[in-house]
Design an enzyme around this catalytic site. Structure first.
Site, PDB file in Angstrom:
ATOM      1  N   SER A   3       0.817  -1.130  -0.048  1.00 61.26           N
ATOM      2  CA  SER A   3      -0.024   0.047   0.144  1.00 61.26           C
ATOM      3  C   SER A   3       0.896   1.388   0.018  1.00 61.26           C
ATOM      4  CB  SER A   3      -0.864   0.062   1.265  1.00 61.26           C
ATOM      5  OG  SER A   3      -2.209   0.895   0.922  1.00 61.26           O
ATOM      6  N   ASP A  50      -9.713  -3.809  -5.394  1.00 60.71           N
ATOM      7  CA  ASP A  50      -9.260  -2.903  -4.200  1.00 60.71           C
ATOM      8  C   ASP A  50      -9.798  -1.423  -4.539  1.00 60.71           C
ATOM      9  OD1 ASP A  50      -7.501  -1.502  -2.491  1.00 60.71           O
ATOM     10  OD2 ASP A  50      -5.858  -2.512  -3.192  1.00 60.71           O
ATOM     11  N   HIS A 104      -8.207  -4.810  -1.336  1.00 57.69           N
ATOM     12  CA  HIS A 104      -6.715  -4.358  -0.822  1.00 57.69           C
ATOM     13  C   HIS A 104      -6.085  -5.312   0.164  1.00 57.69           C
ATOM     14  CE1 HIS A 104      -4.117  -0.900  -0.255  1.00 57.69           C
ATOM     15  NE2 HIS A 104      -4.208  -0.979   1.114  1.00 57.69           N
TER      16      HIS A 104
END
Length: 688
Positions: free
Chosen positions: A540, A625, A660
């Site tokens: 991330s 995501d 995610h």
């Protein structure tokens, strides 16, 4: 390697788009990859997945061995330590061979019959992805509200179940955060709805049991698109609280839980740059805040009838060397979670002032945190402790007698595992501006420090989020094959206090990347590893870190793993329709302002890809995501393939069913870790 060299990497079509801002022209040849669900985009992602499969075919046995090894260390028929709330003991447990949890409860004592609230293995049937969240039992213990996400966009549908009859009520509440809060009447629910396009949680609604969600009443709408809202109930059960929060500013509204149709009142109006959180006890509120320049936060109190900041009084003043992270309130005790010199501290005080002490911890590579403590009238504090070499323990500590009881220690189902086989330490690298950067390390005791060891350096460094040195049974698969594991506590986290975060954001963001690089140089200089054996990993915002350090110092690393990486920083931060963008301006800056635009462009990994040699790279993402859209890594891979001048590996894997957080099942997620570890081990020539 020769047969693999013959395989042709996918080539994405170039369709240049000019992006102009502040008279600066950026040409993006892969902008078209944003066209979600278009045949051409799906074809490209499938080609990349097929290429990844071919290039890693020779590691499939290793991946499977790693998966079975990691899975084999985990107790499959496991259960959480029960906690008691409102007359019931609540337990989360797993059964052998099953991917999802079973949520259950027992009335009054642990010897009574188990009531199964949810078996998520049954609920998940037919879905590639399944996540249950926000389980909330009504005050009368008869109903439970819960959220379901079957897409992995963190967009939940709330349902309500009757725990006495097992009936699931027909009403559904779509497009929510998943969590909700019951009023005292057990008939009224408050919940947060998301904007359908940006997924920003922006509105709080009130729902009446037995009515369609179309008739729900809007209670509060957050008009400022840099803020998100949420709703919860105080531990005292007296108040429903609506929170409204941005990166740097917060505001709360409160309403008595026994008056659900009343009007919420503002606790303290938002003041730009002032953060505060509230807890209620008796006739007082306690406020954890950075008001009046309290960078590391202080604890204040105020009468519940007068909540404006002019009434707030210091209870625990601000300290330059100690960050206050959280507080927990009990009938007789106040518990403060602190961080001093990077280390977790738990401070226990009696309200009457007769006692004030810290729980003792004895090394520099541990993690300790206050756990689930829903009961108010108790002397028992539940907390958790683990370290880089010590499995996690859940501990009940009697704050009155100071006796502790280990309720559960994580079992590592490996007959060869002993924490005595490993060594952990904290060392300090020197950054280019002279700042000392801490690094937590763990490795086998029999390892020789001669510069030939493979080392995996992990980092994140954003949002003030701190990666504490924690135990991982999964990580043993690297350590036992000769790897050193390092966590670089770089600026942008709050490891060394709030100022540590301030020095790694906005116009000082570059410190995050140079800190990581300087940690790498230190580990090489001190002969923990060499650049032929050094690997970096982050996900991330940590994937942004990976992209930046690869552009800036590619020669330091033999391999890099970037998971769900946020790499197209400038374009994303200019697109207000994308989830999270506007709420992130306080973290990265607003590129609509030229100063932030040009600073951001200096480190944006996608914008800074250039013709040079890069390390071996594995990049992973999830098609659904909602945090970092799939097209960021997809564009990045396409541009790297076009410009990099080496013949090193560049692999890209898109999980077409996940978002995610990756796969939803507890064992499915291990397959993704096995893929990453096999990539690293293969580069080291470690076959088994």
């Amino acid at each position: 390697m020769s047969s693999k060299a013959k395989l042709k990497a996918p080539v994405a079509a170039k369709k240049p788009v000019e992006l102009i801002k502040h008279a600066d022209v950026r040409v993006d040849p892969y902008f078209w990859l944003k066209e979600r669900d278009s045949e051409e985009v799906l074809k490209y992602l499938q080609e990349e997945n097929a290429y990844n499969e071919q290039m890693t075919e020779h590691t499939k046995v290793l991946q499977e061995n790693l998966f079975q090894e990691m899975k084999g260390r985990i107790k499959e028929d496991d259960s959480s330590v029960p906690y008691k709330k409102n007359g019931y003991w609540y337990i989360t447990r797993y059964e052998v061979g099953k991917n999802y949890p079973i949520y259950s409860r027992k009335k009054e004592t642990l010897v009574t019959a188990e009531e199964i609230m949810f078996d998520c293995n049954v609920e998940a049937k037919g879905f590639e992805y399944f996540k249950m969240a926000g389980i909330s039992v009504s005050p009368d213990n008869k109903l439970v509200a819960y959220g379901i996400d079957t897409v992995s966009r963190r967009n939940y549908t709330i349902r309500i179940k009757n725990l006495e009859t097992g009936e699931i009520y027909p009403e559904t509440i779509e497009n929510t955060t998943g969590g909700c809060t019951w009023a005292s009447d057990s008939k009224t629910l408050f919940y947060t709805r998301k904007d359908e396009e940006t997924l920003r949680s922006d509105t709080v609604f009130r729902h009446q049991l037995g009515t369609p969600s179309t008739t729900d009443v809007e209670i509060y709408k957050e008009e400022d698109d840099t803020f998100n809202v949420f709703v919860y109930k105080t531990k005292s059960e007296k108040y429903i609280v609506i929170g409204s929060m941005s990166t740097l500013t917060s505001e709360y509204r409160i309403l008595e839980a026994d008056n659900p149709k009343g009007d919420f009142r503002v606790f303290q109006e938002r003041i730009r740059g002032v953060e505060y959180g509230i807890a209620h006890y008796d006739t007082r509120f306690f406020i954890l805040t950075n008001i009046d320049g309290a960078t590391n936060f202080k604890l204040m109190e105020t009468p519940e009838a007068h909540t404006e900041s002019s009434y707030w009084k210091d209870l625990i003043p601000h300290r330059e060397d100690t960050l206050i992270e959280d507080v927990d309130i009990f009938k007789e005790y106040l518990v403060i979670s602190e961080r001093n010199n990077g280390l977790n501290k738990i401070n226990i005080k009696r309200w009457d002032g007769t006692e004030d002490y810290y729980l003792p911890f004895d090394n520099e590579t541990y993690t300790a945190y206050v756990s689930t403590n829903p009961e108010f009238d108790t002397t028992i504090l539940r907390y958790s402790y683990n370290s880089l070499i010590t499995p996690n323990s859940v501990i009940d500590f009697d704050m009155k007698t100071k006796q502790k009881e280990v309720k559960k220690e994580q079992e590592v189902l490996d007959p060869n595992f002993s924490k005595d086989n490993y060594h952990s330490e904290r060392v300090w690298a020197t950054a280019k501006d002279g700042t000392k950067i801490p690094i937590s390390l763990v490795y086998r005791k029999d390892l020789q420090r001669d510069g030939t060891n493979p080392l995996l350096q992990y980092g994140y460094g954003s949002y003030g989020s701190t990666i504490d040195p924690y135990f991982s049974s999964v990580r043993l698969s690297l350590l036992d094959r000769g790897f050193i594991y390092a966590i670089a506590h770089i600026r942008g986290s709050e490891y060394l206090g709030r100022e540590w975060y301030e020095q790694g954001k906005l116009l000082q963001k570059m410190n995050t990347f140079t800190d990581f690089i300087d940690c790498s140089k230190y580990l090489i200089a001190e002969k923990y590893t060499s650049n032929q054996h050094l690997y970096a990993m982050g996900g991330s915002a940590g994937g942004l870190l990976m992209g930046a350090v690869m552009n800036m110092a590619p020669e330091l690393y033999n391999g890099v793993v970037a998971a769900v990486p946020f790499v197209d920083v400038v374009t994303t931060m200019l697109d207000e329709s994308i989830p999270l963008t506007t709420g992130e301006y306080d973290e990265w800056g607003n590129p609509n302002e030229s100063e932030y635009y040009f600073y951001m462009k200096q480190y944006s990994p996608y914008d800074q890809v250039k013709p040079q040699q890069y390390p071996n790279i594995l990049i992973t993402t999830g098609y659904h995501d909602s945090q970092v859209q799939y097209w960021e890594p997809a564009k990045w891979v396409a541009k790297l393939r076009e410009l990099k001048t080496d013949t090193n590996l560049l692999l890209f894997h898109t999980n077409m069913d996940a978002g995610h957080g990756g796969a939803s099942g507890r064992f499915d997620a291990l397959k993704e870790v096995a893929e990453e570890y096999a990539f690293l081990l293969d580069l080291e020539g470690i076959k088994g």
